[in-house]
Design an enzyme around this catalytic site. Structure first.
Site, PDB file in Angstrom:
ATOM      1  N   THR A 131      46.206  45.401  21.974  1.00  0.00           N
ATOM      2  CA  THR A 131      44.806  45.027  22.169  1.00  0.00           C
ATOM      3  C   THR A 131      44.340  45.392  23.575  1.00  0.00           C
ATOM      4  O   THR A 131      45.144  45.411  24.525  1.00  0.00           O
ATOM      5  CB  THR A 131      44.656  43.497  21.954  1.00  0.00           C
ATOM      6  OG1 THR A 131      43.401  43.075  22.478  1.00  0.00           O
ATOM      7  CG2 THR A 131      45.736  42.710  22.677  1.00  0.00           C
ATOM      8  N   ASP A 132      43.030  45.594  23.736  1.00  0.00           N
ATOM      9  CA  ASP A 132      42.479  45.855  25.075  1.00  0.00           C
ATOM     10  C   ASP A 132      42.564  44.611  25.959  1.00  0.00           C
ATOM     11  O   ASP A 132      42.407  44.699  27.177  1.00  0.00           O
ATOM     12  CB  ASP A 132      41.023  46.347  24.984  1.00  0.00           C
ATOM     13  CG  ASP A 132      40.056  45.341  24.368  1.00  0.00           C
ATOM     14  OD1 ASP A 132      40.498  44.294  23.854  1.00  0.00           O
ATOM     15  OD2 ASP A 132      38.826  45.613  24.401  1.00  0.00           O
ATOM     16  N   GLU A 133      42.823  43.448  25.339  1.00  0.00           N
ATOM     17  CA  GLU A 133      42.834  42.204  26.123  1.00  0.00           C
ATOM     18  C   GLU A 133      43.988  42.158  27.126  1.00  0.00           C
ATOM     19  O   GLU A 133      43.961  41.360  28.066  1.00  0.00           O
ATOM     20  CB  GLU A 133      42.857  40.984  25.185  1.00  0.00           C
ATOM     21  CG  GLU A 133      41.636  40.995  24.270  1.00  0.00           C
ATOM     22  CD  GLU A 133      41.379  39.710  23.508  1.00  0.00           C
ATOM     23  OE1 GLU A 133      41.767  38.640  23.975  1.00  0.00           O
ATOM     24  OE2 GLU A 133      40.783  39.803  22.429  1.00  0.00           O
ATOM     25  N   TYR A 158      47.419  34.374  24.580  1.00  0.00           N
ATOM     26  CA  TYR A 158      47.456  35.438  23.558  1.00  0.00           C
ATOM     27  C   TYR A 158      47.683  36.798  24.211  1.00  0.00           C
ATOM     28  O   TYR A 158      48.618  37.524  23.845  1.00  0.00           O
ATOM     29  CB  TYR A 158      46.138  35.446  22.761  1.00  0.00           C
ATOM     30  CG  TYR A 158      45.890  36.735  21.999  1.00  0.00           C
ATOM     31  CD1 TYR A 158      46.693  37.096  20.915  1.00  0.00           C
ATOM     32  CD2 TYR A 158      44.854  37.608  22.364  1.00  0.00           C
ATOM     33  CE1 TYR A 158      46.465  38.291  20.218  1.00  0.00           C
ATOM     34  CE2 TYR A 158      44.623  38.795  21.677  1.00  0.00           C
ATOM     35  CZ  TYR A 158      45.430  39.122  20.608  1.00  0.00           C
ATOM     36  OH  TYR A 158      45.208  40.300  19.920  1.00  0.00           O
ATOM     37  N   LYS A 162      50.828  39.565  24.054  1.00  0.00           N
ATOM     38  CA  LYS A 162      50.679  40.961  23.610  1.00  0.00           C
ATOM     39  C   LYS A 162      51.125  41.927  24.726  1.00  0.00           C
ATOM     40  O   LYS A 162      51.742  42.948  24.454  1.00  0.00           O
ATOM     41  CB  LYS A 162      49.232  41.246  23.217  1.00  0.00           C
ATOM     42  CG  LYS A 162      48.736  40.496  21.997  1.00  0.00           C
ATOM     43  CD  LYS A 162      49.400  40.895  20.682  1.00  0.00           C
ATOM     44  CE  LYS A 162      49.000  42.266  20.198  1.00  0.00           C
ATOM     45  NZ  LYS A 162      49.571  42.564  18.859  1.00  0.00           N
TER      46      LYS A 162
HETATM   47  P1  NAD Z   1      45.128  38.236  11.640  1.00  0.00           P
HETATM   48  O1  NAD Z   1      45.385  36.955  12.351  1.00  0.00           O
HETATM   49  O2  NAD Z   1      43.966  38.353  10.725  1.00  0.00           O
HETATM   50  O3  NAD Z   1      46.409  38.626  10.777  1.00  0.00           O
HETATM   51  C1  NAD Z   1      47.717  38.515  11.257  1.00  0.00           C
HETATM   52  C2  NAD Z   1      48.676  38.634  10.077  1.00  0.00           C
HETATM   53  O4  NAD Z   1      50.011  38.569  10.591  1.00  0.00           O
HETATM   54  C3  NAD Z   1      48.532  37.503   9.039  1.00  0.00           C
HETATM   55  O5  NAD Z   1      48.537  38.032   7.730  1.00  0.00           O
HETATM   56  C4  NAD Z   1      49.764  36.638   9.292  1.00  0.00           C
HETATM   57  O6  NAD Z   1      50.224  35.978   8.126  1.00  0.00           O
HETATM   58  C5  NAD Z   1      50.762  37.680   9.777  1.00  0.00           C
HETATM   59  N1  NAD Z   1      51.838  37.108  10.588  1.00  0.00           N
HETATM   60  C6  NAD Z   1      51.699  36.217  11.615  1.00  0.00           C
HETATM   61  N2  NAD Z   1      52.912  35.890  12.104  1.00  0.00           N
HETATM   62  C7  NAD Z   1      53.826  36.610  11.394  1.00  0.00           C
HETATM   63  C8  NAD Z   1      55.239  36.739  11.442  1.00  0.00           C
HETATM   64  N3  NAD Z   1      55.973  36.041  12.328  1.00  0.00           N
HETATM   65  N4  NAD Z   1      55.848  37.576  10.564  1.00  0.00           N
HETATM   66  C9  NAD Z   1      55.124  38.286   9.665  1.00  0.00           C
HETATM   67  N5  NAD Z   1      53.790  38.190   9.571  1.00  0.00           N
HETATM   68  C10 NAD Z   1      53.135  37.376  10.426  1.00  0.00           C
HETATM   69  O7  NAD Z   1      45.079  39.336  12.788  1.00  0.00           O
HETATM   70  P2  NAD Z   1      44.234  40.673  12.859  1.00  0.00           P
HETATM   71  O8  NAD Z   1      42.920  40.380  13.457  1.00  0.00           O
HETATM   72  O9  NAD Z   1      44.325  41.383  11.571  1.00  0.00           O
HETATM   73  O10 NAD Z   1      45.058  41.450  13.984  1.00  0.00           O
HETATM   74  C11 NAD Z   1      46.147  42.283  13.621  1.00  0.00           C
HETATM   75  C12 NAD Z   1      46.738  42.925  14.871  1.00  0.00           C
HETATM   76  O11 NAD Z   1      45.760  43.683  15.554  1.00  0.00           O
HETATM   77  C13 NAD Z   1      47.291  41.931  15.887  1.00  0.00           C
HETATM   78  O12 NAD Z   1      48.486  42.451  16.406  1.00  0.00           O
HETATM   79  C14 NAD Z   1      46.230  41.861  16.964  1.00  0.00           C
HETATM   80  O13 NAD Z   1      46.791  41.544  18.209  1.00  0.00           O
HETATM   81  C15 NAD Z   1      45.714  43.280  16.918  1.00  0.00           C
HETATM   82  N6  NAD Z   1      44.318  43.445  17.344  1.00  0.00           N
HETATM   83  C16 NAD Z   1      43.336  42.709  16.745  1.00  0.00           C
HETATM   84  C17 NAD Z   1      42.010  42.888  17.119  1.00  0.00           C
HETATM   85  C18 NAD Z   1      40.888  42.102  16.472  1.00  0.00           C
HETATM   86  O14 NAD Z   1      39.756  42.155  16.940  1.00  0.00           O
HETATM   87  N7  NAD Z   1      41.139  41.371  15.375  1.00  0.00           N
HETATM   88  C19 NAD Z   1      41.687  43.825  18.115  1.00  0.00           C
HETATM   89  C20 NAD Z   1      42.723  44.579  18.696  1.00  0.00           C
HETATM   90  C21 NAD Z   1      44.024  44.376  18.289  1.00  0.00           C
HETATM   91  P1  TYD Z   2      36.838  36.033  19.330  1.00  0.00           P
HETATM   92  O1  TYD Z   2      36.262  36.508  18.040  1.00  0.00           O
HETATM   93  O2  TYD Z   2      37.656  34.790  19.328  1.00  0.00           O
HETATM   94  O3  TYD Z   2      37.638  37.281  19.935  1.00  0.00           O
HETATM   95  P2  TYD Z   2      38.304  37.468  21.417  1.00  0.00           P
HETATM   96  O4  TYD Z   2      38.369  36.161  22.095  1.00  0.00           O
HETATM   97  O5  TYD Z   2      39.665  37.982  21.068  1.00  0.00           O
HETATM   98  O6  TYD Z   2      37.439  38.457  22.104  1.00  0.00           O
HETATM   99  O7  TYD Z   2      35.655  35.825  20.367  1.00  0.00           O
HETATM  100  C1  TYD Z   2      34.754  36.875  20.675  1.00  0.00           C
HETATM  101  C2  TYD Z   2      33.799  36.373  21.718  1.00  0.00           C
HETATM  102  O8  TYD Z   2      32.980  35.355  21.136  1.00  0.00           O
HETATM  103  C3  TYD Z   2      34.481  35.716  22.905  1.00  0.00           C
HETATM  104  O9  TYD Z   2      33.733  36.023  24.084  1.00  0.00           O
HETATM  105  C4  TYD Z   2      34.406  34.237  22.623  1.00  0.00           C
HETATM  106  C5  TYD Z   2      33.103  34.109  21.849  1.00  0.00           C
HETATM  107  N1  TYD Z   2      33.052  33.028  20.843  1.00  0.00           N
HETATM  108  C6  TYD Z   2      31.972  32.116  20.874  1.00  0.00           C
HETATM  109  O10 TYD Z   2      31.079  32.174  21.724  1.00  0.00           O
HETATM  110  N2  TYD Z   2      31.953  31.134  19.926  1.00  0.00           N
HETATM  111  C7  TYD Z   2      32.924  31.000  18.979  1.00  0.00           C
HETATM  112  O11 TYD Z   2      32.866  30.055  18.145  1.00  0.00           O
HETATM  113  C8  TYD Z   2      33.988  31.952  18.950  1.00  0.00           C
HETATM  114  C9  TYD Z   2      35.090  31.863  17.913  1.00  0.00           C
HETATM  115  C10 TYD Z   2      34.010  32.965  19.908  1.00  0.00           C
END
Ligand code: NAD
Ligand code: TYD
Length: 345
Positions: A131-133, A158, A162
């Site tokens: 992630t970019d975070e 988090y 990562k």
């Molecule tokens: P999500 O929380 O929707 O899904 C995570 C999945 O991983 C779930 O199905 C969960 O059951 C599974 N999981 C959790 N722990 C596990 C374990 N120990 N063994 C096997 N499976 C397990 O997450 P997402 O938003 O789909 O994100 C997926 C990946 O992409 C993550 O690695 C996250 O860091 C990365 N990512 C997400 C975003 C975003 O905006 N959602 C952006 C950049 C990177």
């Molecule tokens: P989020 O979707 O949790 O992603 P991330 O924290 O990984 O960027 O949050 C996106 C942005 O929205 C973040 O600045 C926090 C804000 N946010 C709210 O203002 N209210 C909310 O209820 C949530 C879940 C997030």
């Protein structure tokens, strides 16, 4: 290539938001691909996301934790797996603030487990979906972007987990020659995202005319990308990424949270009176913005979905899938495994 003529990869987290999109997208576009999908079905894992693949023999679902190195090793041997794409994670910042331990176990422990398997079996490729975070926060008033050279400076438990995982990927490449690639993507949105994250939470609350909790002043900026564009980049990183390299993925789409919330309210025809400013998230990163030029240049990748179009179609998806939303809100989605999918494969 497995003995059955298919190329088989193991992906983790395929019942979650990005993982399920990835599995469906890849099986639809890559005809000789077979996917072993390992997911622990935490609160974020939902087999209803994979309903359309129940009859697809190229999709093999395994309910397991990625930290189970022995099982991951034997699955890779059994199915003649060529490579691993690690998508599984604990993914929500707010939960990591409440309790960091599952983040350490899955995001760090799980990554080391899969890297160990990739090392022992000399797999052809390993992709870490990061992630970019991990880069920390940018100034609101600067035009600075995260590049692959930006130092890691994670601010939340988090992003710290990562970033730690990324360091292990780097170390396994450097020390054990694991052909590993890291992708670092900005905030994703799209169908099937768990409604603890900003966009789906706001859509579902606005739909029911419940208040929309905006943290702090609502001016935090994220660089939003449609999940399908991210999945395309992950696949290209698997196919064309150079071992040892990092690729930033983003869509040049910086938006403040307040802008997103206003757009959702306007599309749904709801009043801005629903916005409720709430106490800020501790340590809340101010701004993320990605320079994705390396991925465009070296992976031949480009995002295709403009934000306005993607947000509109995402809102439509949530409106058209009331059952999915209801099952999430009631917790019924967690019964899906026992009701529909309780069979050995
Ligand atoms: P999500 O929380 O929707 O899904 C995570 C999945 O991983 C779930 O199905 C969960 O059951 C599974 N999981 C959790 N722990 C596990 C374990 N120990 N063994 C096997 N499976 C397990 O997450 P997402 O938003 O789909 O994100 C997926 C990946 O992409 C993550 O690695 C996250 O860091 C990365 N990512 C997400 C975003 C975003 O905006 N959602 C952006 C950049 C990177
Ligand atoms: P989020 O979707 O949790 O992603 P991330 O924290 O990984 O960027 O949050 C996106 C942005 O929205 C973040 O600045 C926090 C804000 N946010 C709210 O203002 N209210 C909310 O209820 C949530 C879940 C997030």
């Amino acid at each position: 290539m497995s003995s059955n003529g298919n190329k088989t990869i193991l992906i983790s987290g395929g019942a979650g938001f990005i993982g399920s999109t990835f599995v469906m997208q890849m099986l639809a576009t890559q005809s000789n691909l077979r996917i072993i999908n390992v997911d622990a079905l935490t609160y974020a894992g939902n087999l209803e996301n994979l309903q359309s693949l129940e009859q697809d023999e190229r999709h093999i679902f395994v309910h397991a934790e990625i930290q189970n190195t022995e099982l991951m090793d034997s699955l890779c041997r059994q199915y003649e797996v060529e490579g691993i794409i690690n998508i599984a994670a604990e993914s929500h910042v707010d939960r990591s603030i409440h309790d960091a331990s599952p983040f350490i176990e899955t995001n760090i422990g799980g990554t080391v487990s899969l890297l160990t398997v990739a090392r022992n079996l000399k797999l052809k490729k390993y992709v870490q979906v990061s992630t970019d975070e991990v880069y920390g926060s940018l100034d609101l008033n600067s035009d600075e972007l995260f590049t692959e050279e930006t130092p890691l400076a994670p601010n939340s438990p988090y992003s710290a987990s990562k970033a730690s995982a990324d360091m292990f990927v780097r170390a396994f490449h450097h020390t054990h020659d694991v052909p590993a690639v890291i992708t670092r993507c900005s905030n994703n949105y799209g169908p099937r995202q768990f409604p603890e994250k900003l966009i789906p939470l706001m859509i579902l609350n606005a739909k029911e005319s419940r208040s929309l909790p905006v943290y702090g002043d609502g001016m935090n900026v994220r660089d939003w990308i449609h999940v399908e564009d991210h999945c395309d980049a992950i696949w290209r990183a698997y196919e064309y990424g150079k071992p040892g390299e990092v690729y930033n993925i983003g869509s040049d789409n910086e938006c403040s949270n307040l802008h997103i919330v206003h757009s959702i309210l306007s599309i749904l025809g709801k009043s801005t009176d629903l916005i409720q400013y709430v106490t800020d998230r501790p340590g809340h990163d101010r701004r993320y913005a990605i320079d994705a030029s390396k991925a465009k240049r070296e992976l031949g990748w480009a995002p295709r979905i403009p934000f306005e179009q993607g947000l509109q179609s995402t809102i439509e998806w949530y409106l058209e899938h009331p059952e999915w939303c209801e099952h999430i809100l009631s917790g019924q989605y967690r019964d899906y495994y026992s009701q529909q999918y309780h069979r050995e494969r």
